[in-house]
Write an enzyme that holds these catalytic residues in place. Structure first.
Site, short mmCIF file in Angstrom:
data_model
loop_
_atom_site.label_atom_id
_atom_site.label_comp_id
_atom_site.label_asym_id
_atom_site.label_seq_id
_atom_site.Cartn_x
_atom_site.Cartn_y
_atom_site.Cartn_z
N CYS A 116 -20.44 -18.76 -58.30
CA CYS A 116 -19.14 -19.44 -58.66
C CYS A 116 -18.42 -18.51 -59.90
O CYS A 116 -17.27 -18.50 -59.88
CB CYS A 116 -19.02 -20.75 -59.17
SG CYS A 116 -19.54 -22.13 -57.66
N HIS A 256 -13.20 -22.49 -63.55
CA HIS A 256 -13.62 -22.78 -62.32
C HIS A 256 -13.66 -23.96 -61.69
O HIS A 256 -13.85 -25.05 -62.64
CB HIS A 256 -15.07 -22.00 -61.96
CG HIS A 256 -15.76 -22.38 -61.03
ND1 HIS A 256 -15.25 -22.00 -59.69
CD2 HIS A 256 -16.96 -23.31 -60.72
CE1 HIS A 256 -16.25 -22.58 -58.70
NE2 HIS A 256 -17.10 -23.34 -59.51
N ASN A 286 -14.00 -26.96 -54.34
CA ASN A 286 -14.74 -25.73 -54.92
C ASN A 286 -14.71 -24.44 -53.83
O ASN A 286 -15.45 -24.79 -53.04
CB ASN A 286 -16.09 -26.15 -55.54
CG ASN A 286 -16.84 -24.99 -56.09
OD1 ASN A 286 -16.44 -23.86 -56.06
ND2 ASN A 286 -18.01 -25.29 -56.70
N1 COA Z 1 -20.42 -40.21 -51.58
C1 COA Z 1 -21.12 -41.52 -52.14
N2 COA Z 1 -22.09 -41.61 -52.72
C2 COA Z 1 -22.53 -40.42 -53.15
C3 COA Z 1 -22.08 -39.16 -52.96
C4 COA Z 1 -21.17 -39.03 -52.00
N3 COA Z 1 -20.43 -38.13 -51.44
N4 COA Z 1 -23.04 -38.05 -53.53
C5 COA Z 1 -23.90 -38.78 -54.15
N5 COA Z 1 -23.51 -40.07 -53.96
C6 COA Z 1 -24.55 -41.20 -54.62
C7 COA Z 1 -25.69 -40.67 -55.11
O1 COA Z 1 -26.73 -40.81 -54.18
C8 COA Z 1 -26.17 -41.53 -56.23
O2 COA Z 1 -26.60 -42.91 -55.61
P1 COA Z 1 -27.78 -43.63 -56.14
O3 COA Z 1 -27.44 -43.82 -57.52
O4 COA Z 1 -28.19 -44.62 -55.42
O5 COA Z 1 -29.26 -42.62 -56.21
C9 COA Z 1 -24.81 -41.91 -56.72
O6 COA Z 1 -23.75 -41.64 -55.78
C10 COA Z 1 -24.49 -41.14 -58.22
O7 COA Z 1 -24.95 -39.90 -57.82
P2 COA Z 1 -24.81 -38.57 -58.93
O8 COA Z 1 -25.62 -37.56 -58.54
O9 COA Z 1 -25.35 -39.55 -60.17
O10 COA Z 1 -23.53 -38.58 -59.06
P3 COA Z 1 -22.61 -37.75 -60.12
O11 COA Z 1 -21.70 -38.33 -60.81
O12 COA Z 1 -23.66 -36.72 -60.87
O13 COA Z 1 -21.97 -36.60 -59.16
C11 COA Z 1 -21.72 -34.66 -58.14
C12 COA Z 1 -22.46 -35.75 -58.41
C13 COA Z 1 -22.52 -33.50 -57.46
C14 COA Z 1 -20.20 -34.62 -57.88
C15 COA Z 1 -21.86 -33.83 -59.79
O14 COA Z 1 -23.23 -33.97 -60.29
C16 COA Z 1 -21.45 -32.57 -59.92
O15 COA Z 1 -20.38 -31.96 -59.63
N6 COA Z 1 -22.26 -31.59 -60.17
C17 COA Z 1 -22.07 -30.30 -60.32
C18 COA Z 1 -21.98 -29.47 -58.89
C19 COA Z 1 -21.24 -28.02 -59.18
O16 COA Z 1 -20.37 -28.22 -59.51
N7 COA Z 1 -21.90 -27.33 -58.13
C20 COA Z 1 -21.18 -25.96 -57.86
C21 COA Z 1 -21.68 -24.99 -58.80
S1 COA Z 1 -20.62 -24.59 -59.98
#
Ligand code: COA
Length: 329
Positions: A116, A256, A286
């Site tokens: 990214c 980004h 993204n």
């Molecule tokens: N729909 C519904 N629920 C989902 C889900 C989806 N698409 N994806 C994950 N969940 C669930 C998880 O399983 C978790 O459930 P649990 O509590 O029963 O285990 C819950 O939602 C919370 O998950 P969590 O991982 O804590 O959510 P989050 O607030 O951290 O958001 C991301 C997840 C991936 C959106 C976030 O962490 C993120 O954006 N990270 C950066 C990733 C990124 O940008 N990567 C690219 C490189 S720059």
């Protein structure tokens, strides 16, 4: 005469027509529109479905549009750099394929793989050739066909990513505008948190790796999130400090587009108002190396010559950084 700087003198994006909405994803995995919007800010993303098309074709569309817009002929291009993690093939590089597809017969090309942060790293690289007066016309493209490495049964990743491309033209300017400074960083230990498990020399493709679904992007989203906010905010602050700027001196922040909450946190850390932060994540998700130039393309009409702009990114590697430029037109 001032010193030569590499200036962006044109920008052009290209996205596929097919939209994959949150409601479409609700039918594919256990997720819902409300969760995706509140956790990421994304409503829909574009997916490349044209048979036989790949990353190089999206790049070529963006580059052809850029040449038309700027009046530059393909034969005048010296170099094309493509930032991507979804090259058409493991080798050769995608950039030389793009040179061929746009008719850039006098150019050479190479790819930059910094996930990214790829566009930022490629832009800083391309700028060296121009500011050192080696070449006059360098094109830097950010493009990823993330749909080719996304597991559409994995709700942790499939809601986030989309496909797209955008290209900028770099030319020398002596009026003070152009790329002024950048801070680029890396930490290879971050590879554990964001990677594709198989398909490289460490674990070549086999029936087992395919069966184990190891040819897709995998991430520990929560840990990536924390590092992204810290990395982007830190390098933005560093670039401001060493150029004696405050957030008030900067017209636009171009982060980004990883997650709306990451974008808001970075803006908050920098005391930067959201009205001056470029955002289009709701429509494209993204797109990895394409997010920053796609933002510049969509906000181009609002930019003024001399505007101070900070670009910042974080991605797999880990890689991250911030770049300061003065808009040239
Ligand atoms: N729909 C519904 N629920 C989902 C889900 C989806 N698409 N994806 C994950 N969940 C669930 C998880 O399983 C978790 O459930 P649990 O509590 O029963 O285990 C819950 O939602 C919370 O998950 P969590 O991982 O804590 O959510 P989050 O607030 O951290 O958001 C991301 C997840 C991936 C959106 C976030 O962490 C993120 O954006 N990270 C950066 C990733 C990124 O940008 N990567 C690219 C490189 S720059």
């Amino acid at each position: 005469m001032g010193k030569t700087r590499a200036a962006i003198t044109g920008v052009q994006g290209w996205v596929p027509e097919t939209k994959l909405t949150n409601h479409d994803l609700e039918k594919m995995v256990d997720t819902n529109d409300e969760w995706i919007q509140s956790r990421t800010g994304i409503k829909e993303r574009r997916i490349l479905r044209t048979p036989g098309w790949a990353t190089s074709d999206m790049c070529a569309e963006a580059v052809k549009g850029l040449l038309e817009k700027t009046g530059v002929k393909p034969g005048e291009i010296d170099l094309i750099i493509v930032a991507t993690v979804t090259a058409d093939m493991v080798f050769p590089d995608t950039a030389n394929t793009v040179c061929d597809k746009v008719g850039a017969k006098n150019a050479f090309g190479f790819d930059v793989n910094a996930a990214c942060s790829g566009f930022l790293f490629a832009l800083a690289t391309g700028a060296q050739y121009v500011q050192n007066e080696v070449y006059n016309k360098v094109i830097v493209v950010g493009s990823d066909m993330m749909s080719s490495i996304i597991d559409y049964t994995d709700r942790n990743t499939c809601v986030i990513f989309g496909d797209g491309a955008a290209a900028v033209l770099l030319e020398p300017r002596k009026d003070g505008n152009g790329i002024v400074d950048f801070v680029l960083r890396g930490d290879g230990s971050g590879r554990e948190m964001l990677h594709m498990k198989a398909g490289g020399s460490l674990k070549p493709a086999s029936l087992e790796t395919v069966a184990a679904r190891e040819h897709y992007a995998w991430q520990d989203g929560k840990r990536v999130y924390v590092h992204a906010v810290k990395g982007m905010s830190g390098t933005c602050e560093e670039v401001l400090r060493r150029n004696k700027l405050t957030s008030d001196d900067v017209q636009w922040l171009v982060p980004h587009q990883a997650n709306m909450r990451i974008i808001q946190s970075v803006a908050e850390h920098m005391h930067f108002p959201m009205e001056r932060v470029m955002v289009n994540i709701e429509r494209y998700g993204n797109t990895t190396a394409a997010t920053i130039p796609l933002c510049l393309w969509e906000y181009e009409k609002q930019l003024k010559k001399g505007d101070n702009i900070i670009l910042t990114a974080f991605g797999g590697g880990f890689t991250w950084g911030a770049l300061y430029l003065k808009w040239a037109y």
